[in-house]
Design a protein around this motif. Structure first.
Motif, PDB file in Angstrom:
ATOM      1  N   LEU A  44       0.688  -1.556  -0.148  1.00  0.00           N
ATOM      2  CA  LEU A  44      -0.045  -0.101   0.212  1.00  0.00           C
ATOM      3  C   LEU A  44       0.550   1.412   0.157  1.00  0.00           C
ATOM      4  O   LEU A  44       0.032   2.576  -0.123  1.00  0.00           O
ATOM      5  N   THR A  45       2.025   1.414   0.791  1.00  0.00           N
ATOM      6  CA  THR A  45       2.993   2.284   0.820  1.00  0.00           C
ATOM      7  C   THR A  45       3.728   2.832  -0.940  1.00  0.00           C
ATOM      8  O   THR A  45       4.268   1.799  -1.453  1.00  0.00           O
ATOM      9  N   ASP A  46       3.142   3.815  -0.510  1.00  0.00           N
ATOM     10  CA  ASP A  46       4.396   4.798  -2.553  1.00  0.00           C
ATOM     11  C   ASP A  46       4.869   5.792  -1.286  1.00  0.00           C
ATOM     12  O   ASP A  46       4.509   6.919  -0.349  1.00  0.00           O
ATOM     13  N   LYS A  47       5.414   7.000  -2.219  1.00  0.00           N
ATOM     14  CA  LYS A  47       6.496   7.998  -2.278  1.00  0.00           C
ATOM     15  C   LYS A  47       5.149   8.901  -1.648  1.00  0.00           C
ATOM     16  O   LYS A  47       5.786  10.291  -0.799  1.00  0.00           O
TER      17      LYS A  47
ATOM     18  N   THR B 225       2.810   8.409   0.582  1.00  0.00           N
ATOM     19  CA  THR B 225       2.156   7.334   2.073  1.00  0.00           C
ATOM     20  C   THR B 225       2.881   8.494   2.842  1.00  0.00           C
ATOM     21  O   THR B 225       4.161   8.268   2.869  1.00  0.00           O
ATOM     22  N   LEU B 226       2.239   8.923   3.995  1.00  0.00           N
ATOM     23  CA  LEU B 226       2.275   9.253   5.128  1.00  0.00           C
ATOM     24  C   LEU B 226       2.323   8.801   6.371  1.00  0.00           C
ATOM     25  O   LEU B 226       1.427   8.024   6.651  1.00  0.00           O
ATOM     26  N   VAL B 227       3.492   7.955   7.124  1.00  0.00           N
ATOM     27  CA  VAL B 227       4.309   7.047   8.134  1.00  0.00           C
ATOM     28  C   VAL B 227       4.350   7.395   9.199  1.00  0.00           C
ATOM     29  O   VAL B 227       5.354   8.303   9.030  1.00  0.00           O
ATOM     30  N   VAL B 228       3.532   7.636  10.312  1.00  0.00           N
ATOM     31  CA  VAL B 228       3.349   7.474  11.683  1.00  0.00           C
ATOM     32  C   VAL B 228       3.994   7.207  12.196  1.00  0.00           C
ATOM     33  O   VAL B 228       3.341   5.659  12.433  1.00  0.00           O
ATOM     34  N   VAL B 229       4.985   6.988  13.229  1.00  0.00           N
ATOM     35  CA  VAL B 229       6.182   5.749  14.425  1.00  0.00           C
ATOM     36  C   VAL B 229       5.364   6.079  15.437  1.00  0.00           C
ATOM     37  O   VAL B 229       5.595   7.388  15.668  1.00  0.00           O
ATOM     38  N   VAL B 230       4.547   5.666  16.538  1.00  0.00           N
ATOM     39  CA  VAL B 230       4.606   5.962  17.504  1.00  0.00           C
ATOM     40  C   VAL B 230       4.826   5.183  18.602  1.00  0.00           C
ATOM     41  O   VAL B 230       5.373   3.812  18.200  1.00  0.00           O
ATOM     42  N   ASP B 231       5.399   5.770  20.132  1.00  0.00           N
ATOM     43  CA  ASP B 231       6.061   4.937  20.849  1.00  0.00           C
ATOM     44  C   ASP B 231       7.680   4.245  20.919  1.00  0.00           C
ATOM     45  O   ASP B 231       7.776   3.113  21.436  1.00  0.00           O
ATOM     46  N   THR B 232       8.128   4.639  19.954  1.00  0.00           N
ATOM     47  CA  THR B 232       9.398   4.153  19.661  1.00  0.00           C
ATOM     48  C   THR B 232      10.272   4.751  18.763  1.00  0.00           C
ATOM     49  O   THR B 232       9.640   6.135  17.867  1.00  0.00           O
ATOM     50  N   HIS B 233      11.425   5.147  18.330  1.00  0.00           N
ATOM     51  CA  HIS B 233      11.806   6.367  17.739  1.00  0.00           C
ATOM     52  C   HIS B 233      13.217   5.544  16.913  1.00  0.00           C
ATOM     53  O   HIS B 233      14.218   5.905  16.136  1.00  0.00           O
ATOM     54  N   ARG B 234      13.294   3.832  17.426  1.00  0.00           N
ATOM     55  CA  ARG B 234      14.406   3.289  16.880  1.00  0.00           C
ATOM     56  C   ARG B 234      13.962   2.748  15.596  1.00  0.00           C
ATOM     57  O   ARG B 234      13.311   1.636  15.720  1.00  0.00           O
TER      58      ARG B 234
ATOM     59  N   GLU C 245       7.669  -1.945  14.203  1.00  0.00           N
ATOM     60  CA  GLU C 245       6.831  -3.155  13.400  1.00  0.00           C
ATOM     61  C   GLU C 245       6.935  -3.865  12.036  1.00  0.00           C
ATOM     62  O   GLU C 245       7.553  -4.390  12.167  1.00  0.00           O
ATOM     63  N   CYS C 246       7.542  -2.128  10.817  1.00  0.00           N
ATOM     64  CA  CYS C 246       6.963  -2.811   9.366  1.00  0.00           C
ATOM     65  C   CYS C 246       8.875  -2.011   9.171  1.00  0.00           C
ATOM     66  O   CYS C 246       8.302  -1.142   8.708  1.00  0.00           O
ATOM     67  N   PRO C 247      10.210  -2.380   9.533  1.00  0.00           N
ATOM     68  CA  PRO C 247      10.967  -1.323   9.745  1.00  0.00           C
ATOM     69  C   PRO C 247      11.660  -0.713   8.014  1.00  0.00           C
ATOM     70  O   PRO C 247      11.686   0.336   7.185  1.00  0.00           O
ATOM     71  N   GLU C 248      11.661  -1.918   6.813  1.00  0.00           N
ATOM     72  CA  GLU C 248      10.882  -1.183   5.734  1.00  0.00           C
ATOM     73  C   GLU C 248      10.392  -0.528   4.942  1.00  0.00           C
ATOM     74  O   GLU C 248      10.334   0.336   3.990  1.00  0.00           O
ATOM     75  N   LEU C 249       9.286   0.098   5.779  1.00  0.00           N
ATOM     76  CA  LEU C 249       8.519   1.126   5.179  1.00  0.00           C
ATOM     77  C   LEU C 249       9.236   2.839   5.052  1.00  0.00           C
ATOM     78  O   LEU C 249       8.882   3.334   4.642  1.00  0.00           O
ATOM     79  N   LEU C 250      10.030   2.461   6.392  1.00  0.00           N
ATOM     80  CA  LEU C 250      11.081   3.547   6.461  1.00  0.00           C
ATOM     81  C   LEU C 250      11.056   4.270   4.866  1.00  0.00           C
ATOM     82  O   LEU C 250      12.203   5.271   5.602  1.00  0.00           O
ATOM     83  N   THR C 251      12.327   3.289   4.632  1.00  0.00           N
ATOM     84  CA  THR C 251      12.899   3.641   3.270  1.00  0.00           C
ATOM     85  C   THR C 251      11.284   3.515   2.145  1.00  0.00           C
ATOM     86  O   THR C 251      12.057   4.445   0.904  1.00  0.00           O
ATOM     87  N   ARG C 252      10.710   3.991   2.184  1.00  0.00           N
ATOM     88  CA  ARG C 252       9.329   3.724   0.819  1.00  0.00           C
ATOM     89  C   ARG C 252       8.898   4.985   0.758  1.00  0.00           C
ATOM     90  O   ARG C 252       8.391   5.603   0.303  1.00  0.00           O
ATOM     91  N   THR C 253       8.750   5.627   1.887  1.00  0.00           N
ATOM     92  CA  THR C 253       7.993   7.447   1.699  1.00  0.00           C
ATOM     93  C   THR C 253       9.300   8.157   2.262  1.00  0.00           C
ATOM     94  O   THR C 253       9.749   7.495   3.756  1.00  0.00           O
ATOM     95  N   ASP C 254       9.344   9.530   2.196  1.00  0.00           N
ATOM     96  CA  ASP C 254      10.313  10.059   2.713  1.00  0.00           C
ATOM     97  C   ASP C 254       9.208  11.005   3.924  1.00  0.00           C
ATOM     98  O   ASP C 254       9.405  12.064   4.389  1.00  0.00           O
ATOM     99  N   LYS C 255       8.090  10.985   3.995  1.00  0.00           N
ATOM    100  CA  LYS C 255       7.153  11.263   4.558  1.00  0.00           C
ATOM    101  C   LYS C 255       6.564  10.641   6.070  1.00  0.00           C
ATOM    102  O   LYS C 255       6.118   9.439   5.900  1.00  0.00           O
ATOM    103  N   LEU C 256       7.921  10.762   6.827  1.00  0.00           N
ATOM    104  CA  LEU C 256       7.231  10.106   7.920  1.00  0.00           C
ATOM    105  C   LEU C 256       7.894  11.342   9.589  1.00  0.00           C
ATOM    106  O   LEU C 256       7.771  12.043   9.142  1.00  0.00           O
TER     107      LEU C 256
ATOM    108  N   ASN D 179      15.608  10.597   8.961  1.00  0.00           N
ATOM    109  CA  ASN D 179      14.942  11.516   8.140  1.00  0.00           C
ATOM    110  C   ASN D 179      13.478  11.419   8.473  1.00  0.00           C
ATOM    111  O   ASN D 179      13.051  11.756   6.890  1.00  0.00           O
ATOM    112  N   ALA D 180      13.285  11.716   9.915  1.00  0.00           N
ATOM    113  CA  ALA D 180      11.343  12.292   9.334  1.00  0.00           C
ATOM    114  C   ALA D 180      11.810  13.316   8.845  1.00  0.00           C
ATOM    115  O   ALA D 180      12.064  14.602   9.777  1.00  0.00           O
ATOM    116  N   THR D 181      10.034  14.206   8.478  1.00  0.00           N
ATOM    117  CA  THR D 181       9.857  14.947   8.436  1.00  0.00           C
ATOM    118  C   THR D 181       9.310  15.820   9.314  1.00  0.00           C
ATOM    119  O   THR D 181       9.318  16.974   9.712  1.00  0.00           O
ATOM    120  N   LEU D 182       8.316  15.219  10.144  1.00  0.00           N
ATOM    121  CA  LEU D 182       8.996  15.288  11.715  1.00  0.00           C
ATOM    122  C   LEU D 182       8.589  14.436  12.947  1.00  0.00           C
ATOM    123  O   LEU D 182       8.294  13.403  13.015  1.00  0.00           O
TER     124      LEU D 182
END
Length: 265
Positions: free
Chosen positions: A62-65, A67-76, A81-92, A107-110
């Motif tokens: 489902l993820t493309d460039k 897509t907004l990916v929001v990571v909660v309760d961790t920054h590592r 849950e899915c580390p591969e998503l962090l490289t699928r989009t620059d909107k983090l 490389n998080a936007t926010l």
């Protein structure tokens, strides 16, 4: 959220999902598995039909460039849950309450990290109050999920609580959160209770004020069992810190440690 999600991670994810839904934006919560302590909350969320739960494979499809990916309760990166998503989009977006470590998503936007906060659920509750738009409210279950997240990370409001923690809890109560319902999320079965009692009864105090115990055998939910036992050991008179060690189903050592003034696992 992070791997092997707890109530704080899961509640925060549901809160983000609500913010997206209030703006008519499709949102998906990635969760591959969960432990026994999250079963009731997860099944309630699934049965409601209000959330779209997906596994890693579906998320990657489902993820493309855009897509907004929001990571909660961790920054590592290694903990998500899915580390591969962090490289699928620059909107983090990263929202977390843990202290920053050497390993972090760079490389998080926010990045919204507040170590003062009791939990990520507390931060999400604040965002919900001030997120703007016509629809600010959340439903009863979401309020209870966020309140449960705050409750578990503060050890029932006994550690790392501030004025803003109680303000967030008060707002969730006004949004319909029932403390009796939240308490039911923390109920355990008789076997878990017996296991916890066995661990506590085996505790030793090699150093005054320090209690140490071991969980025998291998358990799928050893992290939860250890944490509950270590928490209960703090109720013993004279104990200022408690440690419980055990093995998970893969044979890896898991340690839970709690202090009388500041808890943690």
């Amino acid at each position: 959220g992070h791997k092997k999600p707890d109530m704080d991670s899961f509640g925060a994810a549901l809160g983000i999902s609500r913010i997206a839904r209030n703006r008519n934006t499709p949102a998906y919560v990635i969760i591959n598995n969960y432990n026994e302590s999250l079963t009731d909350m997860y099944l309630t969320a699934e049965e409601s039909g209000n959330y779209k739960f997906i596994h890693n494979e579906q998320a990657l499809e489902l993820t493309d460039k855009d897509t907004l990916v929001v990571v909660v309760d961790t920054h590592r990166p290694s903990m998500v849950e899915c580390p591969e998503l962090l490289t699928r989009t620059d909107k983090l977006v990263v929202i977390d309450h843990h202290r920053k470590t050497e390993e972090y998503i760079d490389n998080a936007t926010l990045t919204y990290m507040e170590a003062y906060a009791s939990s990520t659920s507390e931060l999400i509750t604040e965002i919900l109050q001030y997120s703007g738009g016509d629809k600010k409210d959340i439903d009863k279950f979401e309020a209870e999920a966020l309140l449960a997240g705050i409750t578990v990370d503060t050890n029932r409001f006994s550690v790392k609580t501030g004025v803003r923690t109680f303000e967030a809890a008060s707002w969730l109560r006004r949004m319909g959160a029932d403390t009796a319902s939240v308490r039911q999320f923390f109920q355990t079965d008789i076997n878990s209770l017996k296991q916890r009692s066995k661990i506590v009864s085996s505790a030793l105090m090699p150093i005054p004020g320090i209690a140490i115990a071991k969980c025998e055998g291998r358990h799928l939910d050893v992290q939860v069992i250890n944490s509950q036992a270590a928490d209960e050991m703090l109720t013993i008179k004279g104990v200022k810190a408690s440690f419980v060690v055990g093995e998970n189903e893969e044979g890896l050592t898991v340690v839970a440690a709690f202090g009388g003034l500041q808890g943690g696992t």
